[in-house]
Design a protein around this motif. Structure first.
Motif, PDB file in Angstrom:
ATOM      1  N   TRP A 149      87.793   1.489  53.853  1.00  0.00           N
ATOM      2  CA  TRP A 149      86.638   2.169  54.441  1.00  0.00           C
ATOM      3  C   TRP A 149      86.366   3.490  53.738  1.00  0.00           C
ATOM      4  O   TRP A 149      85.266   3.742  53.256  1.00  0.00           O
ATOM      5  N   SER A 150      87.382   4.352  53.665  1.00  0.00           N
ATOM      6  CA  SER A 150      87.186   5.676  53.064  1.00  0.00           C
ATOM      7  C   SER A 150      86.837   5.581  51.589  1.00  0.00           C
ATOM      8  O   SER A 150      86.079   6.398  51.062  1.00  0.00           O
ATOM      9  N   GLY A 151      87.388   4.575  50.909  1.00  0.00           N
ATOM     10  CA  GLY A 151      87.136   4.440  49.487  1.00  0.00           C
ATOM     11  C   GLY A 151      85.716   4.054  49.149  1.00  0.00           C
ATOM     12  O   GLY A 151      85.278   4.232  47.999  1.00  0.00           O
ATOM     13  N   ALA A 152      84.978   3.534  50.134  1.00  0.00           N
ATOM     14  CA  ALA A 152      83.609   3.076  49.871  1.00  0.00           C
ATOM     15  C   ALA A 152      82.541   4.023  50.386  1.00  0.00           C
ATOM     16  O   ALA A 152      81.351   3.788  50.169  1.00  0.00           O
ATOM     17  N   ARG A 153      82.935   5.105  51.045  1.00  0.00           N
ATOM     18  CA  ARG A 153      81.956   5.996  51.660  1.00  0.00           C
ATOM     19  C   ARG A 153      81.267   6.868  50.624  1.00  0.00           C
ATOM     20  O   ARG A 153      81.835   7.232  49.596  1.00  0.00           O
ATOM     21  N   THR A 154      80.019   7.205  50.915  1.00  0.00           N
ATOM     22  CA  THR A 154      79.245   8.144  50.108  1.00  0.00           C
ATOM     23  C   THR A 154      79.008   9.409  50.933  1.00  0.00           C
ATOM     24  O   THR A 154      79.144   9.401  52.164  1.00  0.00           O
TER      25      THR A 154
END
Length: 336
Positions: A149-154
């Protein structure tokens, strides 16, 4: 009795040497050790470290300290020190500590049957204030890489969370809840570190948390010439004048309204515009018009002129109104 307590309460009769457990901090650059740590290392008969990748090892060897990459058990260390009076062994602990070794030493010391060497826990480096921020950066790096989740956030996707956390911080301050204040400050800080970590990956204009911190440090120094320069400031008004003058030079704005975010709550926006105009010495009457909007605008401008934050004042009144509603309902408590 804990291992640490046993290490400090071991029988002192007939010492046969000295075992030093040298702890270091990953938050302090390798090689920056205290003077007692260097003394212990240079005076030791044997220096051991079970972690071959320990960041201190290259610097110790460069300084001429011979380190054995070996892990001795408690029994072996005690026997080693017992073979010659005054013999010293220094164990450089890993980042996770040496629980097996300390537990073993504690058992031997606590048995009352061993002729134990002197046991010492020696901090080799001490964290500076703010050192835990390095932990936060390190943890955020790992989360960004390993969390789906965190790795894909902008940054765009995180905007709503930043707003929510800011409001929760305001609520904690207004309620005087110290525990909540500490927690909410951490949540706001997380947003800063998260956005900075995302910014590192920008292909065109990357920047890191160090550049974020460096930027605000430079700004604070520039805007406090009475501390870091040769200006003088005797009162809070003098400080404010320095700040506004320096800010005006930096920004070179065409209008005093430049830089006022229009997305902020309406009452705060109205008060900020009125404050900017007043600070610039502009006498701009509040536009007249029909409707509640113009009435609220006039109230916000009047509040700003009196040094009152209309958002804060309205929230306080709203909380009183909420309590009145709950009282009418027969509900006890504030419903936080």
């Amino acid at each position: 009795m804990t291992a640490s307590e046993a290490l400090h309460t071991a029988p002192a009769a007939g010492p046969t040497g000295r075992i030093v457990l040298l702890t270091t901090s990953h938050r302090v650059a390798p090689g920056l050790l205290s003077w007692p740590a260097w003394q212990a290392l240079r005076g030791a008969d044997r220096v051991l470290c079970a972690d071959s990748a320990h960041p201190q090892l290259p610097y110790l060897r460069e300084a001429g300290v011979e380190v054995e990459e070996a892990a001795l058990g408690a029994r072996e260390l005690v026997d080693y020190c017992a073979t010659a009076p005054g013999r010293t062994a220094v164990v450089i602990t890993s980042a996770d500590g040496e629980s097996a070794l300390t537990d073993g030493l504690a058992r031997l010391a606590g048995s009352g049957r061993e002729r134990m060497p002197d046991l010492e826990l020696l901090p080799g480096a001490y964290d500076l204030p703010g050192a835990r921020l390095l932990d936060l950066v390190q943890v955020m790096d790992r989360i960004r890489v390993e969390c789906p989740w965190s790795g894909a956030r902008t940054s765009e996707e995180l905007v709503k969370y930043g707003i929510e956390e800011a409001y929760e911080l305001v609520e904690a301050i207004e309620q005087g809840d110290r525990e909540a204040l500490r927690e909410e400050l951490g949540d706001v800080l997380l947003q800063v570190v998260f956005h900075a970590r995302i910014a590192q990956e920008d292909p065109d204009e990357p920047f890191s948390i160090d550049e974020v911190a460096g930027g605000i440090v430079d700004k604070l120094i520039r805007r406090h010439p009475h501390i870091f320069g040769e200006e003088a400031a005797e009162t809070a008004e003098d400080v404010r004048a320095h700040w506004l003058r320096t800010k005006a030079t930096e920004k070179q704005r065409d209008s005093v309204t430049d830089g006022v975010p229009l997305g902020q709550p309406a009452l705060a926006l109205a008060a900020k515009l009125a404050s900017r105009a007043r600070t610039a010495g502009l006498e701009v009457p509040v536009p007249e018009g029909e409707g509640v909007g113009y009435e609220l605008l006039a109230l916000a401008a009047r509040a700003a002129g009196q040094g009152i934050e209309p958002e804060t004042a309205l929230r306080a009144a709203a909380r009183t109104y909420r309590d009145a509603i709950r009282a009418a309902e027969g509900v006890r408590g504030g419903g936080e």
